[in-house]
Design an enzyme around this catalytic site. Sequence first.
Site, PDB file in Angstrom:
ATOM      1  NE  ARG A  52      -3.667  -2.354   0.095  1.00 13.45           N
ATOM      2  CZ  ARG A  52      -3.320  -3.431  -0.634  1.00 13.45           C
ATOM      3  NH1 ARG A  52      -2.296  -3.390  -1.459  1.00 13.45           N
ATOM      4  NH2 ARG A  52      -4.012  -4.541  -0.572  1.00 13.45           N
ATOM      5  CB  SER A  61      -8.397  -1.421   4.742  1.00 18.16           C
ATOM      6  OG  SER A  61      -8.945  -2.622   4.273  1.00 18.16           O
ATOM      7  CD  GLU A  63      -5.038   0.226   3.085  1.00 19.38           C
ATOM      8  OE1 GLU A  63      -4.762  -0.727   3.843  1.00 19.38           O
ATOM      9  OE2 GLU A  63      -5.648   0.089   2.008  1.00 19.38           O
TER      10      GLU A  63
HETATM   11  C1  LIG Z   1     -15.502   0.236  -0.181  1.00 23.92           C
HETATM   12  C2  LIG Z   1     -14.015   0.353  -0.397  1.00 23.92           C
HETATM   13  C3  LIG Z   1     -13.264  -0.780  -0.664  1.00 23.92           C
HETATM   14  C4  LIG Z   1     -11.885  -0.676  -0.889  1.00 23.92           C
HETATM   15  N1  LIG Z   1     -11.176  -1.807  -1.141  1.00 23.92           N
HETATM   16  C5  LIG Z   1      -9.837  -1.722  -1.389  1.00 23.92           C
HETATM   17  C6  LIG Z   1      -9.067  -2.888  -1.686  1.00 23.92           C
HETATM   18  O1  LIG Z   1      -9.575  -3.997  -1.747  1.00 23.92           O
HETATM   19  N2  LIG Z   1      -7.754  -2.746  -1.931  1.00 23.92           N
HETATM   20  C7  LIG Z   1      -7.136  -1.519  -1.900  1.00 23.92           C
HETATM   21  O2  LIG Z   1      -5.928  -1.450  -2.133  1.00 23.92           O
HETATM   22  N3  LIG Z   1      -7.839  -0.402  -1.609  1.00 23.92           N
HETATM   23  C8  LIG Z   1      -9.166  -0.477  -1.353  1.00 23.92           C
HETATM   24  N4  LIG Z   1      -9.879   0.664  -1.056  1.00 23.92           N
HETATM   25  C9  LIG Z   1      -9.164   1.953  -0.939  1.00 23.92           C
HETATM   26  C10 LIG Z   1      -9.104   2.775  -2.227  1.00 23.92           C
HETATM   27  O3  LIG Z   1     -10.149   2.447  -3.115  1.00 23.92           O
HETATM   28  C11 LIG Z   1      -7.755   2.620  -2.933  1.00 23.92           C
HETATM   29  O4  LIG Z   1      -6.693   3.026  -2.096  1.00 23.92           O
HETATM   30  C12 LIG Z   1      -7.689   3.452  -4.225  1.00 23.92           C
HETATM   31  O5  LIG Z   1      -6.514   3.094  -4.914  1.00 23.92           O
HETATM   32  C13 LIG Z   1      -7.707   4.966  -3.993  1.00 23.92           C
HETATM   33  O6  LIG Z   1      -7.900   5.592  -5.251  1.00 23.92           O
HETATM   34  P1  LIG Z   1      -8.602   7.032  -5.341  1.00 23.92           P
HETATM   35  O7  LIG Z   1      -8.658   7.413  -6.761  1.00 23.92           O
HETATM   36  O8  LIG Z   1      -9.908   7.010  -4.624  1.00 23.92           O
HETATM   37  O9  LIG Z   1      -7.542   7.913  -4.556  1.00 23.92           O
HETATM   38  P2  LIG Z   1      -7.791   8.962  -3.379  1.00 23.92           P
HETATM   39  O10 LIG Z   1      -8.471   8.278  -2.238  1.00 23.92           O
HETATM   40  O11 LIG Z   1      -8.437  10.167  -3.906  1.00 23.92           O
HETATM   41  O12 LIG Z   1      -6.298   9.282  -2.964  1.00 23.92           O
HETATM   42  C14 LIG Z   1      -5.509   8.284  -2.330  1.00 23.92           C
HETATM   43  C15 LIG Z   1      -4.038   8.679  -2.458  1.00 23.92           C
HETATM   44  O13 LIG Z   1      -3.661   8.608  -3.817  1.00 23.92           O
HETATM   45  C16 LIG Z   1      -3.107   9.846  -4.232  1.00 23.92           C
HETATM   46  N5  LIG Z   1      -3.474  10.058  -5.634  1.00 23.92           N
HETATM   47  C17 LIG Z   1      -4.681   9.939  -6.209  1.00 23.92           C
HETATM   48  N6  LIG Z   1      -4.604  10.199  -7.542  1.00 23.92           N
HETATM   49  C18 LIG Z   1      -3.308  10.483  -7.793  1.00 23.92           C
HETATM   50  C19 LIG Z   1      -2.582  10.845  -8.959  1.00 23.92           C
HETATM   51  N7  LIG Z   1      -3.154  10.985 -10.152  1.00 23.92           N
HETATM   52  N8  LIG Z   1      -1.245  11.071  -8.838  1.00 23.92           N
HETATM   53  C20 LIG Z   1      -0.622  10.962  -7.644  1.00 23.92           C
HETATM   54  N9  LIG Z   1      -1.252  10.621  -6.511  1.00 23.92           N
HETATM   55  C21 LIG Z   1      -2.581  10.386  -6.578  1.00 23.92           C
HETATM   56  C22 LIG Z   1      -3.694  10.894  -3.295  1.00 23.92           C
HETATM   57  O14 LIG Z   1      -2.850  12.022  -3.185  1.00 23.92           O
HETATM   58  C23 LIG Z   1      -3.761  10.102  -2.006  1.00 23.92           C
HETATM   59  O15 LIG Z   1      -2.500  10.117  -1.368  1.00 23.92           O
HETATM   60  C24 LIG Z   1     -11.258   0.581  -0.820  1.00 23.92           C
HETATM   61  C25 LIG Z   1     -12.030   1.735  -0.562  1.00 23.92           C
HETATM   62  C26 LIG Z   1     -13.382   1.628  -0.350  1.00 23.92           C
HETATM   63  C27 LIG Z   1     -14.182   2.869  -0.086  1.00 23.92           C
END
Ligand SMILES: Cc1cc2nc3c(=O)[nH]c(=O)nc-3n(C[C@H](O)[C@H](O)[C@H](O)COP(=O)(O)OP(=O)(O)OC[C@H]3O[C@@H](n4cnc5c(N)ncnc54)[C@H](O)[C@@H]3O)c2cc1C
Length: 315
Positions: free
Chosen positions: A178, A227, A297
Amino acid sequence: MFPDLTPSLKAAAPEIRGRLLPNVLLSELTWLRAGGPAQLLFTPAGADDLAYFLSRCPLDIPVTVIGVGSNLLVRDGGVPGVVIRLARGFNEIAPLSSTRIRAGAAVPDVRLAQAAASAGIAGLAFYRGIPGTVGGALRMNAGAHGGETKDFLVEARALDRGGKLHIYGNAGMGFTYRHCAVPLDYVFTEATFEGTPGDPAEIEAAMKDVAEYREANQPIKSRTGGSTFKNPPGQSAWKLINAAGCRGLRVGGAHMSELHCNFLINDGNATAADIECLGELVRERVLAHSGITLEWEIKRIGIPAGAGDQLAAAE
Ligand SMILES: Cc1cc2nc3c(=O)[nH]c(=O)nc-3n(C[C@H](O)[C@H](O)[C@H](O)COP(=O)(O)OP(=O)(O)OC[C@H]3O[C@@H](n4cnc5c(N)ncnc54)[C@H](O)[C@@H]3O)c2cc1C
């Protein structure tokens, strides 16, 4: 409310094509539905527009990038400086061969899984269960069901704070659980993934299994950030939380899910302070019970309520 940065940034970057909006509530752009505004929300028109903006944005203005906020807690005082949110100009997805697919950083992970399935590229079905974007998946090394971003990434492109392009191969990303080691203020713009040749119907079936598992085991329709804590080496965060008696634990309008106790839920009226306080309480109780310190996380960004007023008064 923060002072409006739009006039000074439009003056510094007069040819900008993307949208600049002052004081946009980020609670509306995150899964947890809590927290304050972005001082300025910038939605670039494309990678060239973003590079131009970054090259002109004064270095003393902080820049933060967000995806769709599925792993994000924005504090109640909001985020000072510019918050970049990628959208339409970063939404392209294209298979490059029978095993490779390229996707813009704003492409939802679910769409990446679907496009790979349609192209007969196996391995990426796990993205069906992750509600983020490709950019968020790169930053978080997102993974599930035995697959992780690091296992499939060929190359990622990112712009630095000065707008310069950097191209990373898999090893250069410094992926660990992660986490990715690319500097925090770099903005990912696109990525190429490599799977293996597969049968679209079999991949669709694997994606259906992922979706059904999620539906049954996680509160995926709630206001949550997935998580809350990383699994410590050799341990499950949810087991430690459960053993410490924190399943269902509540602070204000937030509680630890009964269904999956490493998921934190906003009942609808939680402040970001309630949510962060609940997380810290869980960490304290787990430490007291098991001697293990849980690591967040969920990414927490921004400043507490009232801190913006204090900053403005100090200026
Ligand atoms: C119901 C649910 C289930 C989930 N299940 C999982 C799972 O099974 N496995 C898992 O790994 N995660 C899971 N997640 C967490 C999440 O979906 C992941 O971490 C996902 O990758 C975050 O992507 P995001 O676009 O929403 O990023 P954000 O939440 O908007 O940002 C997360 C991080 O990424 C950075 N970021 C976003 N876009 C960019 C970019 N273009 N360039 C640089 N940095 C960037 C942000 O600065 C921040 O630090 C879950 C979340 C939810 C709500």
